[in-house]
Enzyme design. Structure first.
Site, short mmCIF file in Angstrom:
data_model
loop_
_atom_site.label_atom_id
_atom_site.label_comp_id
_atom_site.label_asym_id
_atom_site.label_seq_id
_atom_site.Cartn_x
_atom_site.Cartn_y
_atom_site.Cartn_z
N TYR A 50 15.39 -27.49 -31.87
CA TYR A 50 16.47 -27.90 -31.73
C TYR A 50 17.60 -26.80 -31.16
CZ TYR A 50 21.12 -29.91 -32.59
OH TYR A 50 22.55 -30.34 -32.52
N LYS A 56 25.48 -18.95 -37.73
CA LYS A 56 25.20 -18.94 -39.39
C LYS A 56 25.14 -17.71 -39.98
CE LYS A 56 21.73 -22.70 -38.51
NZ LYS A 56 22.80 -24.18 -38.87
N ASP A 109 16.86 -17.93 -29.53
CA ASP A 109 17.63 -18.76 -30.24
C ASP A 109 17.55 -18.45 -31.67
OD1 ASP A 109 19.04 -20.21 -31.76
OD2 ASP A 109 18.48 -22.25 -30.69
#
Length: 427
Positions: free
Chosen positions: A144, A267, A239
């Site tokens: 994802y 994050k 990513d």
């Protein structure tokens, strides 16, 4: 499975928010019951709307590596907030933040701040296409990378699959140039490049998968992505929204000693605030407006509160912090593995650093096809058992759990004990 206060709030929320939540997994649809509404958090603890205390392994889905409401981060944000929340103009704080990131990530020579991981990956792919003049991007099944149209593609198996939208509202044309391959399948990757290498703009990969549960890369998998991209004039995009500054000071690329062409971060680098980054080679990043023809903008990008929280978090993460996280991770892995063995429930614990998943699958889990064979009904019972015992675990078999520096050995041992009881409940 949830307290009365949370249930009452959830009923109100469902009339106002789709599914009662602002992000799908929070709705607990995969595990049943009503979600815990959080009133506050401190250190490794969450406190529900009725005051019930939980040992937290979600950590805001990764950012809370120092623990919740870390005093240094809170103080820094409070001080900066007194000078203003956002200006829509450059600040010295942005420069300091960019320098801190580039010092930790040698592969990042220039970067652009954005407000979410989705923005970072979407923008990185646009830059890759603009730089190479090509259209095809490659992603891996079960990975994802945010909810941009081009990345919402159904997981394929075996040979690469093109053009299958994984969400209503995504036209087939938006994903017609997105190819998916099995994660960790080196031969499938070689075959795709042999067939279509000169059409590929970029390969985007989670260097350690965390969105199919925790799945580590096979030996040589990440290095092959980089080498095939270089041989074919494409760009390798890591990513690291989830792994960045979590698995090492310089992320997974430091841990595995690799140098991608572009990197997406989020994050941890935002310290709990809405902040993400995409960056990489100078010649690639110079294609972005106002220097080049690839357009991307954001009103709140690099706002002072977010970059301040990020700076305070990064400054607290020295190398000894990662040594401690490794020790804590190993202790929880051992405790969960022992609980599995004693319960005789089929399962496997997989961990890299402070990211961990207990799969209800005999394992090893190497890709999404393996992960999808997990017993999700048993996981739902296990999750409910943990919750009843005061452990807040990700409410999906396909999400990694996160350990923070605020967790103690006693917390981890209590979690392993709770897992033993929850495994008995799960049957």
């Amino acid at each position: 499975m949830s307290d009365d206060a949370s249930q009452a709030l959830f009923e109100q929320a469902q009339a106002l928010l789709p599914g009662g939540v602002n992000s799908p997994v929070r709705a607990f649809r995969a595990v049943g019951g009503s979600p815990v509404f959080v009133a506050r958090a401190k250190g490794a603890r969450l406190f529900g709307a009725n005051g019930k205390e939980y040992i937290d392994y979600v950590g805001s889905w990764g950012p809370a590596i120092l623990g919740h409401a870390h005093p240094a981060v809170v103080r820094a944000v409070q001080q900066v907030a007194e000078s203003g929340l956002s200006f829509g103009a450059p600040t010295e704080l942005e420069v300091r933040f960019a320098r801190a990131v580039t010092e930790r990530y040698p592969s990042i020579e220039m970067l652009r701040c954005v407000s979410s991981g989705t923005e970072a990956t979407m923008s990185a792919l646009r830059v890759a296409r603009g730089f190479t003049g090509r259209s095809v991007i490659v992603k891996f099944d079960g990975a994802y990378h945010g909810h941009a149209d081009a990345l919402l593609v159904k997981a394929g198996s075996g040979a690469a699959t093109f053009g299958n939208p994984d969400s209503a509202g995504v036209p087939e044309g938006m994903v017609a140039t997105t190819a998916t391959l099995p994660y960790n399948d080196l031969e499938a990757l070689r075959a795709l490049f042999a067939a279509r290498g000169k059409e590929i703009a970029a390969v985007i990969v989670e260097p350690v998968a965390g969105n199919m549960g925790l799945v580590p890369p096979a030996d040589g998998f990440l290095a092959l992505i980089i080498s095939l991209c270089e041989a074919n004039g494409a760009l390798a995009i890591f990513d690291e929204v989830m792994t960045g500054s979590r698995l090492a000071r310089g992320g997974a690329q430091e841990r595995f000693v690799l140098k991608p062409h572009l990197t997406c971060l989020g994050k941890v680098i935002g310290g709990g605030m809405p902040l993400a980054v995409y960056g990489g080679r100078r010649d690639v990043m110079q294609r972005i407006a106002p220097l080049g023809p690839v357009y991307q903008a954001g009103t709140l990008s690099g706002n002072p509160l977010a970059v301040t929280a990020g700076l305070a978090t990064l400054e607290a993460l020295d190398r000894s912090a990662y040594e401690k996280l490794e020790v804590l991770g190993a202790r929880l892995e051992a405790g969960l593995s022992k609980a599995l063995t004693l319960s005789r429930v089929p399962g496997v614990v997989q961990r890299v650093g402070s990211m961990i998943t207990l799969f209800f699958h005999e394992g090893p889990v190497r890709n999404f096809r393996d992960a999808s064979q997990s017993d999700t009904k048993r996981f739902a019972r296990f999750h409910a058992g943990l919750l009843e015992r005061g452990v807040y675990w990700p409410p999906s078999q396909y999400e990694a759990a996160f350990i923070s520096l605020a967790h103690t050995e006693a917390d981890l041992d209590a979690t392993a004990e709770a897992a033993s009881g929850a495994l008995r409940d799960a049957g």
